[in-house]
Design a protein around this motif. Structure first.
Motif, PDB file in Angstrom:
ATOM      1  N   ALA A  40      41.794  30.956  38.156  1.00 52.75           N
ATOM      2  CA  ALA A  40      42.836  30.162  37.803  1.00 52.75           C
ATOM      3  C   ALA A  40      42.666  28.544  37.630  1.00 52.75           C
ATOM      4  O   ALA A  40      43.523  27.673  38.013  1.00 52.75           O
ATOM      5  CB  ALA A  40      44.329  30.418  38.307  1.00 52.75           C
ATOM      6  N   ASP A  59      48.588  30.312  37.422  1.00 48.52           N
ATOM      7  CA  ASP A  59      48.313  31.594  37.072  1.00 48.52           C
ATOM      8  C   ASP A  59      46.794  31.743  36.241  1.00 48.52           C
ATOM      9  O   ASP A  59      46.548  30.616  36.008  1.00 48.52           O
ATOM     10  CB  ASP A  59      49.116  32.591  36.381  1.00 48.52           C
ATOM     11  CG  ASP A  59      49.189  34.120  36.817  1.00 48.52           C
ATOM     12  OD1 ASP A  59      47.906  34.463  37.359  1.00 48.52           O
ATOM     13  OD2 ASP A  59      50.211  34.619  36.865  1.00 48.52           O
ATOM     14  N   ARG A  60      46.440  32.652  36.116  1.00 45.16           N
ATOM     15  CA  ARG A  60      44.980  32.925  35.198  1.00 45.16           C
ATOM     16  C   ARG A  60      45.159  32.501  33.706  1.00 45.16           C
ATOM     17  O   ARG A  60      46.266  32.905  33.176  1.00 45.16           O
ATOM     18  CB  ARG A  60      44.501  34.394  35.148  1.00 45.16           C
ATOM     19  CG  ARG A  60      44.051  35.026  36.591  1.00 45.16           C
ATOM     20  CD  ARG A  60      44.160  36.666  36.328  1.00 45.16           C
ATOM     21  NE  ARG A  60      45.316  37.298  36.122  1.00 45.16           N
ATOM     22  CZ  ARG A  60      45.291  38.453  35.842  1.00 45.16           C
ATOM     23  NH1 ARG A  60      44.182  39.410  35.654  1.00 45.16           N
ATOM     24  NH2 ARG A  60      46.224  39.011  35.623  1.00 45.16           N
ATOM     25  N   MET A  76      48.372  32.641  29.151  1.00 43.48           N
ATOM     26  CA  MET A  76      48.741  33.291  30.471  1.00 43.48           C
ATOM     27  C   MET A  76      48.962  34.350  30.462  1.00 43.48           C
ATOM     28  O   MET A  76      48.859  35.194  29.409  1.00 43.48           O
ATOM     29  CB  MET A  76      49.721  32.300  31.178  1.00 43.48           C
ATOM     30  CG  MET A  76      49.970  30.923  30.953  1.00 43.48           C
ATOM     31  SD  MET A  76      48.474  29.814  31.761  1.00 43.48           S
ATOM     32  CE  MET A  76      49.387  29.899  33.678  1.00 43.48           C
ATOM     33  N   ARG A 104      47.621  41.839  29.424  1.00 44.46           N
ATOM     34  CA  ARG A 104      47.786  40.104  29.540  1.00 44.46           C
ATOM     35  C   ARG A 104      47.100  39.510  28.232  1.00 44.46           C
ATOM     36  O   ARG A 104      46.482  40.238  27.482  1.00 44.46           O
ATOM     37  CB  ARG A 104      46.836  39.980  30.890  1.00 44.46           C
ATOM     38  CG  ARG A 104      45.185  40.149  30.528  1.00 44.46           C
ATOM     39  CD  ARG A 104      44.642  39.214  31.702  1.00 44.46           C
ATOM     40  NE  ARG A 104      43.003  39.636  31.842  1.00 44.46           N
ATOM     41  CZ  ARG A 104      42.300  38.798  31.347  1.00 44.46           C
ATOM     42  NH1 ARG A 104      42.546  37.895  30.351  1.00 44.46           N
ATOM     43  NH2 ARG A 104      41.031  39.095  31.362  1.00 44.46           N
TER      44      ARG A 104
END
Length: 297
Positions: A40, A59-60, A76, A104
């Protein structure tokens, strides 16, 4: 690097990222932005000064794409946010695929019209639940449209220099697909553009001649294909997991390469201590200038 031989990669930032990805060259800053998805982190590297700046994200972050107002559109895990490097802040949370909590966002690009294309993937890399989307910013904000589905790990995407062809990878299938982009932005004429027999296609970009440059996960090289799909000699890299390239420098003939340590065992990491670092080499054909996401466009 202007005096170095062509296609000879060297490590320019010994970062050793877990999952380095998504390099974009910002000409106005003479800097490269990229991410470490699993940590992240957002990175900015300025080759001329070797200045390196890092931001922590909430977040990532799978991709960063420049916006006309100086911010970035950040992909994200559950949607899109705006990242402002001037403050380090994130804002404007837009949820994508709320009905698919195991998916994702993964990779994206900006086309010559200033629209964004991005893909989603199964976070467990097992189910073909990913899709391809297009974003146009209008008076109502982000207008997101769905264009294709059935991807386990969508990667790329990339646009031909003419803006009329979209390339997308499904990495586990070792396949790069091509689509024609219609006047209204819809996709047509899906076809297999290329298959890899060594490694898995990761991020892809095109250069000014339309050559497709493809990072190869597990392949230790940058693969290249002519616009007709003919494979050109690959460019060997000193690390196994090669994720994506970006063209930069004043002449767009410096190729920056992100890499990853994820999935490499201790024996491989001992042989490849700079896995996950940022590499660069010179090439003879320039890339395409990085497009920006247009607001109200």
């Amino acid at each position: 690097m202007t005096s170095t031989p062509l296609h000879q990669p060297e490590c320019i930032l010994d970062l050793r990222a877990t999952l380095g990805e998504g390099p974009v060259w910002i000409a106005g800053e003479k800097s490269l932005y990229f991410v470490d998805i699993l940590e992240a982190k957002i990175h900015r590297f300025t080759p001329s000064s070797r200045d390196h700046q890092t931001w922590s994200a909430p977040d990532r972050v799978a991709f960063l794409l420049p916006v006309a107002d100086g911010t970035f559109l950040a992909g994200m895990p559950d949607g899109l946010r705006r990242f402002d490097p001037r403050t380090g802040g994130f804002s404007d949370h837009t949820i994508v695929e709320a009905e698919k909590p195991c998916n994702r966002l993964n990779d994206g690009c900006v086309d010559p019209q200033g629209h964004v294309w991005f893909g989603t993937m199964d976070d467990g890399e097992e189910n073909p639940s990913g899709s391809i989307y297009r974003i146009v910013h209008d008076a109502n904000g982000l207008n997101i449209t769905h264009h294709d589905e059935g991807y386990t790990v969508s990667n790329g995407p990339a646009i031909s220099p003419c803006g009329k062809v979209l390339y997308v990878c499904d990495s586990p299938e070792q396949t790069i697909y091509a689509f024609d982009i219609k006047e209204d932005g819809d996709l047509a004429n899906e076809r297999i553009f290329a298959r890899l027999d060594h490694g898995y296609p990761d991020g892809i970009v095109t250069d000014s001649e339309g050559t497709v440059w493809c990072g190869t996960w597990g392949g230790g090289r940058v693969a290249r294909f002519k616009p007709d799909g003919t494979e050109l000699p690959p460019i060997p890299m000193p690390v196994t997991n090669v994720t994506k390239v970006a063209f930069g420098g004043d002449d767009l003939k410096t190729v920056f390469v992100t890499t990853a340590r994820k999935g490499l065992d201790a024996e491989t990491l001992e042989k490849e201590p700079q896995a996950g670092s940022l590499f660069a080499f010179r090439t003879d054909v320039p890339g395409v200038p990085q497009q920006v996401f247009r607001l109200n466009g």
